[in-house]
Design a protein around this motif. Structure first.
Motif, PDB file in Angstrom:
ATOM      1  N   THR A 154       6.271  90.872 -16.593  1.00 44.12           N
ATOM      2  CA  THR A 154       6.958  90.218 -15.478  1.00 44.12           C
ATOM      3  C   THR A 154       6.322  88.864 -15.168  1.00 44.12           C
ATOM      4  N   TYR A 155       4.981  88.850 -15.138  1.00 43.18           N
ATOM      5  CA  TYR A 155       4.305  87.560 -14.914  1.00 43.18           C
ATOM      6  C   TYR A 155       4.638  86.579 -16.040  1.00 43.18           C
ATOM      7  N   ASP A 156       4.659  87.076 -17.288  1.00 46.62           N
ATOM      8  CA  ASP A 156       5.013  86.206 -18.417  1.00 46.62           C
ATOM      9  C   ASP A 156       6.400  85.609 -18.203  1.00 46.62           C
ATOM     10  N   PHE A 157       7.315  86.485 -17.789  1.00 42.33           N
ATOM     11  CA  PHE A 157       8.696  86.045 -17.595  1.00 42.33           C
ATOM     12  C   PHE A 157       8.763  84.975 -16.493  1.00 42.33           C
ATOM     13  N   ILE A 158       8.045  85.219 -15.417  1.00 45.50           N
ATOM     14  CA  ILE A 158       8.101  84.269 -14.295  1.00 45.50           C
ATOM     15  C   ILE A 158       7.478  82.931 -14.707  1.00 45.50           C
ATOM     16  N   ASN A 159       6.347  83.007 -15.410  1.00 45.19           N
ATOM     17  CA  ASN A 159       5.731  81.767 -15.898  1.00 45.19           C
ATOM     18  C   ASN A 159       6.676  81.010 -16.826  1.00 45.19           C
ATOM     19  N   TRP A 160       7.356  81.787 -17.665  1.00 46.15           N
ATOM     20  CA  TRP A 160       8.329  81.162 -18.563  1.00 46.15           C
ATOM     21  C   TRP A 160       9.424  80.486 -17.761  1.00 46.15           C
ATOM     22  N   PHE A 161       9.866  81.159 -16.690  1.00 40.28           N
ATOM     23  CA  PHE A 161      10.978  80.659 -15.897  1.00 40.28           C
ATOM     24  C   PHE A 161      10.661  79.294 -15.283  1.00 40.28           C
ATOM     25  N   LEU A 162       9.386  79.109 -14.919  1.00 38.58           N
ATOM     26  CA  LEU A 162       8.992  77.841 -14.298  1.00 38.58           C
ATOM     27  C   LEU A 162       8.686  76.766 -15.339  1.00 38.58           C
ATOM     28  N   SER A 163       8.646  77.160 -16.623  1.00 41.44           N
ATOM     29  CA  SER A 163       8.116  76.238 -17.626  1.00 41.44           C
ATOM     30  C   SER A 163       9.138  75.208 -18.118  1.00 41.44           C
ATOM     31  N   GLY A 164      10.342  75.215 -17.578  1.00 41.00           N
ATOM     32  CA  GLY A 164      11.218  74.091 -17.889  1.00 41.00           C
ATOM     33  C   GLY A 164      12.603  74.426 -18.419  1.00 41.00           C
ATOM     34  N   TRP A 165      12.686  75.296 -19.412  1.00 40.21           N
ATOM     35  CA  TRP A 165      14.003  75.532 -20.013  1.00 40.21           C
ATOM     36  C   TRP A 165      14.983  76.073 -18.969  1.00 40.21           C
ATOM     37  N   ALA A 166      14.535  77.098 -18.247  1.00 42.80           N
ATOM     38  CA  ALA A 166      15.405  77.711 -17.242  1.00 42.80           C
ATOM     39  C   ALA A 166      15.706  76.725 -16.112  1.00 42.80           C
ATOM     40  N   GLY A 167      14.694  75.938 -15.743  1.00 39.89           N
ATOM     41  CA  GLY A 167      14.887  74.953 -14.685  1.00 39.89           C
ATOM     42  C   GLY A 167      15.967  73.962 -15.056  1.00 39.89           C
TER      43      GLY A 167
ATOM     44  N   ALA B 173      11.577  67.384 -18.076  1.00 40.68           N
ATOM     45  CA  ALA B 173      11.188  67.234 -19.476  1.00 40.68           C
ATOM     46  C   ALA B 173      12.180  67.919 -20.405  1.00 40.68           C
ATOM     47  N   ASN B 174      12.938  68.891 -19.876  1.00 40.24           N
ATOM     48  CA  ASN B 174      13.898  69.626 -20.693  1.00 40.24           C
ATOM     49  C   ASN B 174      15.325  69.108 -20.560  1.00 40.24           C
ATOM     50  N   MET B 175      15.486  68.033 -19.792  1.00 34.81           N
ATOM     51  CA  MET B 175      16.832  67.480 -19.629  1.00 34.81           C
ATOM     52  C   MET B 175      16.897  66.089 -20.236  1.00 34.81           C
ATOM     53  N   GLN B 176      18.107  65.695 -20.621  1.00 33.92           N
ATOM     54  CA  GLN B 176      18.307  64.328 -21.091  1.00 33.92           C
ATOM     55  C   GLN B 176      18.185  63.386 -19.890  1.00 33.92           C
ATOM     56  N   PRO B 177      17.707  62.170 -20.102  1.00 32.25           N
ATOM     57  CA  PRO B 177      17.588  61.237 -18.972  1.00 32.25           C
ATOM     58  C   PRO B 177      18.896  61.044 -18.213  1.00 32.25           C
ATOM     59  N   TYR B 178      20.018  60.977 -18.951  1.00 36.14           N
ATOM     60  CA  TYR B 178      21.280  60.749 -18.237  1.00 36.14           C
ATOM     61  C   TYR B 178      21.661  61.973 -17.406  1.00 36.14           C
ATOM     62  N   GLU B 179      21.296  63.153 -17.864  1.00 32.76           N
ATOM     63  CA  GLU B 179      21.574  64.365 -17.092  1.00 32.76           C
ATOM     64  C   GLU B 179      20.758  64.371 -15.799  1.00 32.76           C
ATOM     65  N   TRP B 180      19.477  64.048 -15.948  1.00 27.91           N
ATOM     66  CA  TRP B 180      18.591  63.998 -14.788  1.00 27.91           C
ATOM     67  C   TRP B 180      19.106  62.974 -13.770  1.00 27.91           C
ATOM     68  N   ALA B 181      19.536  61.832 -14.290  1.00 26.88           N
ATOM     69  CA  ALA B 181      20.015  60.771 -13.401  1.00 26.88           C
ATOM     70  C   ALA B 181      21.242  61.249 -12.628  1.00 26.88           C
ATOM     71  N   PHE B 182      22.124  61.988 -13.312  1.00 30.28           N
ATOM     72  CA  PHE B 182      23.340  62.449 -12.644  1.00 30.28           C
ATOM     73  C   PHE B 182      23.037  63.550 -11.623  1.00 30.28           C
ATOM     74  N   TRP B 183      22.356  64.593 -12.094  1.00 26.97           N
ATOM     75  CA  TRP B 183      22.179  65.768 -11.240  1.00 26.97           C
ATOM     76  C   TRP B 183      21.162  65.546 -10.131  1.00 26.97           C
ATOM     77  N   MET B 184      20.066  64.870 -10.451  1.00 30.13           N
ATOM     78  CA  MET B 184      18.948  64.814  -9.508  1.00 30.13           C
ATOM     79  C   MET B 184      18.859  63.489  -8.750  1.00 30.13           C
ATOM     80  N   GLU B 185      19.304  62.420  -9.369  1.00 26.02           N
ATOM     81  CA  GLU B 185      19.128  61.123  -8.710  1.00 26.02           C
ATOM     82  C   GLU B 185      20.409  60.602  -8.087  1.00 26.02           C
ATOM     83  N   GLY B 186      21.510  61.333  -8.310  1.00 29.47           N
ATOM     84  CA  GLY B 186      22.762  60.948  -7.673  1.00 29.47           C
ATOM     85  C   GLY B 186      23.385  59.701  -8.255  1.00 29.47           C
TER      86      GLY B 186
END
Lengths: 343, 418
Positions: B317-330, B348-361
């Protein structure tokens, strides 16, 4: 012709309707009332006491044991547990064993004061009973008609059985699917409204078709009519066709035969079907929820909400009251017709 | 003679060896990968995450989808029936006092220091955000591993490790409304009579109603997530009047119900969840997750572990949770319009244009695709509500459990019966 009608009719009624009326008179007697109360419990000890020879007296008891145990563990105990829990107290996250009237008091809170209209509990029960009444009336009418057609209009046995099996065909899909498939049909932009507007029968889409008492009743009728058809069909199949001929020979009209011969003889089926429908509808929360858009109050829905908020004692108290109500309805119906005698 | 004896012994040994191997083989198989039973609402249970966990960690996730209410019920009444609880933070006020969840050891969570301050301090970029209701900050920590009440400051023991969170608002059908919607007040606006819907989860539905009551200026709550009895009465009165006037087409409880109501045109304005809006849009039906001037009602979810979990399963379970925070799932969650708990690894797991759209508006530089490859947003479009800071910074209150919860549930039942 018309002047000579009453007498033959009465005599036809005499032959045909005598057995049921005789029965119902018996059913009113104290002996029948006694027999009605749990035959499984009382006869066994009586036999055990009355028949001293040891070997024989044990046999029936043993034979009844498996069913008795199943009923004890899966019916009597849960029921007792529900009754006991309904007297418990509760908090946000725990049950507190106790003897308190809190759950019942809260359920009927404000019910004595009619100035603000009826209290929640009464309104909910009335809403549930109203739905139940409508569904009951419609399923009964439909179920009786279908069964009558199968029994008396279809001549060939094989065709009759074929049609009867056809009636059960919808049961090959799940309950939920049959219910949900109404939604796209009845929706504001659904098939029915498109037809109505397209054919010029309505100016605008009709909202009352879905998420309304109408759609709830429609879904219930769709789901439960067969539960009336089967027992009524079963009762009707036992009616001696010579009785109908006798009625006709004696000059009874079709309606008179139906009302004075067929209905009395099909009564047990009607009562059994009614019990099915009433019990199913009174406790329902899924159909009322989905088809009513969660906006229509039902007792089952209240119990479900309380359960999901971990208010088990409050839900248990609701369940006890609902059970009492349904039992009263069933008691009244079985008072009218002695079902067991007919089976 | 001897050779024959040897021969016989050899044969016996070989046979024994073969038998042992044959016996041992199923045992090895039976051990197999660790299976973790994951109880939560269906909306968070993606097949993609399950497959990826299997691939990366060799752990089998067994989803048990239940409704929000059932998550609480399971956690309180059947703590042995799951290995991971995907719970929302407001549920903790009911679950933690039961003692069925254990505090999670922050030292075993590698990225614990990088979890967004929304959870630990209740702020974004050093600016405080709305704190009404059960804000995660208030219920994130326990004083000890087996505590039944919450710690007021940060400790080593965390109730949930946050996974995902979002700011909820109203979903609307712009094509059917034809005018801008800017306030929660429009949910109960008679203009949309018979075409509005509300969430039938009492504790959340009443907060949406409270947003309306405040928006129409009828009352100002000290804490919308913890009303007094009088405030509950007032809020339910407003709702009841609207219901009697035929304002609502339906109430929904399940994510898919809200999608169907919106997509089929039964409803033009309703409380909604972000992925539901995405789902409606992916059917080609216009739907906007409308930012409103009074702010958002936020929620947050995370993983908890039952106290009965030990040994190999606990480690997994701890492995799974650590994995969850490690980027792919995020990154996976961010692409659906949710927010991930650790932003740097997701980025780090997203394309720059994706990050710009979803997170930076920012306007999408190219088509934004859903995880399954379908185009969700054409190039040039902008996310409803804008950037992460704008959306999460605009939170007015959090999904909550009130102190007067019993009373509220009774009043809600009354409302349904009205």
């Amino acid at each position: 012709m018309s002047s000579s009608l009453p007498d033959p009719v009465r005599s036809a009624e005499g032959t045909a309707a005598a057995p049921p009326s005789h029965r119902s008179r018996e059913a009113d007697g104290p002996a029948a009332a006694l027999a009605m109360e749990g035959p499984a419990v009382s006869p066994a000890p009586v036999i055990a006491a009355a028949a001293p020879p040891a070997r024989r007296s044990w046999a029936p008891l043993l034979q009844a044991t498996p069913l008795g145990l199943v009923l004890l563990f899966f019916f009597v105990f849960p029921l007792l547990a529900t009754g006991v829990v309904s007297l418990w107290n509760y908090t946000e996250y725990s049950l507190v064993p106790d003897v308190t009237g809190r759950n019942y008091v809260e359920m009927f809170e404000g019910c004595g004061d009619l100035s603000n209209g009826l209290c929640t509990t009464f309104r909910t029960y009335i809403s549930t009973l109203r739905l139940c009444g409508m569904v009951w009336a419609i399923t009964l009418l439909l179920g009786f008609t279908v069964a009558y057609f199968l029994c008396f209009h279809v001549r060939s046995d094989s065709v009759r059985m074929g049609l009867f099996l056809l009636c059960t065909a919808p049961f090959l899909t799940s309950n939920v699917i049959r219910m949900i498939s109404w939604i796209p049909l009845l929706g504001r932009e659904g098939a029915v409204n498109q037809f109505l507007v397209g054919a010029g029968l309505a100016d605008a889409p009709q909202d009352w078709l879905l998420f309304s008492p109408f759609s709830v009743v429609l879904a219930f009728v769709h789901l439960y009519t067969l539960f009336v058809v089967v027992p009524v069909f079963n009762s009707m199949m036992r009616i001696d066709h010579r009785l109908l001929e006798a009625a006709r020979d004696a000059g009874a009209s079709g309606w008179q035969t139906l009302w004075h011969v067929v209905v009395p003889l099909a009564k047990p089926g009607i009562v059994i079907g009614s019990i099915f429908v009433i019990v199913l509808v009174m406790g329902d929360f899924v159909t009322i929820g989905v088809m009513g858009g969660q906006q229509i109050a039902s007792v089952g829905k209240i119990i479900q909400v309380q359960m999901s908020y971990l208010q088990f004692p409050a839900a248990a108290a609701q369940a006890v009251v609902l059970l009492a109500l349904v039992l009263i309805i069933i008691a009244i119906m079985t008072k009218l017709v002695d079902i067991r005698r007919e089976l | 003679m001897e050779t024959r004896g040897f021969g016989r012994r050899d044969a016996l040994k070989a046979a024994a060896g073969a038998a042992a191997a044959a016996l041992a083989a199923p045992a090895v198989h039976a051990q197999g990968p660790v299976v973790l039973r994951y109880v939560g609402t269906a909306v968070n249970q993606s097949k993609e995450i399950k497959d990826k966990v299997r691939e990366d960690l060799g752990i089998v996730i067994e989803y048990v989808p239940v409704t929000s209410d059932d998550v609480v019920r399971r956690a309180v009444t059947q703590p042995n029936s799951f290995d991971i609880l995907d719970s929302e933070y407001w549920m903790l006020k009911k679950i933690i006092p039961s003692g069925n969840l254990h505090g999670m050891d922050a030292k075993r969570i590698k990225l614990v220091d990088q979890i967004t301050p929304v959870f630990t301090k209740g702020e974004i970029g050093g600016r405080k955000i709305g704190d009404q209701g059960t804000a995660p900050r208030k219920v994130s920590f326990l004083p000890a591993r087996e505590a039944k009440s919450f710690a007021t400051e940060q400790t080593q023991w965390m109730t949930l490790i946050p996974t995902t969170y979002n700011a909820d608002t109203l979903g609307i059908r712009p094509d059917k409304i034809g005018r801008p919607v800017t306030s929660w007040a429009d949910l109960l606006n008679p203009e949309f009579k018979g075409r509005a819907a509300l969430l039938n989860i009492p504790s959340i539905g009443i907060m949406d109603a409270a947003m309306v009551v405040e928006a129409t200026g009828q009352h100002k709550y000290a804490d919308k997530g913890n009303m007094t009895r009088a405030e509950i009465d007032l809020t339910m009165k407003v709702l009841t009047e609207a219901k009697r006037a035929g304002q609502f087409r339906a109430f929904w409880k399940d994510f898919n119900e809200s999608v169907n109501l919106m997509a089929s045109g039964e409803v033009v304005i309703q409380s909604m969840w972000s992925p539901a809006v995405t789902a409606v849009r992916s059917k080609g039906v216009p739907c906007v997750y409308q930012p409103l001037k009074e702010g958002y009602r936020a929620w947050a979810a995370g993983f908890g572990i039952p106290k009965t979990l030990t040994g190999k399963k606990l480690d997994a379970t701890y492995d799974f949770i650590n994995w969850f925070l490690s980027g792919w799932a995020g990154a996976f969650l961010n692409r659906q319009g949710y927010y991930s708990a650790v932003l740097s690894t997701a980025k780090a797991n997203m394309q720059p244009y994706e990050w710009a759209f979803w997170m930076e508006g920012k306007p999408a530089e190219q088509d934004i695709k859903a995880p399954d490859g379908t185009v969700m947003e054409k190039a040039g479009s902008v996310r409803d509500g804008g950037s992460y800071e704008a959306r999460m910074g605009g939170v007015a209150c959090w999904n909550a459990v009130m102190d007067e919860n019993d009373y509220m549930v009774r009043k809600w039942n009354e409302f349904i019966a009205a």
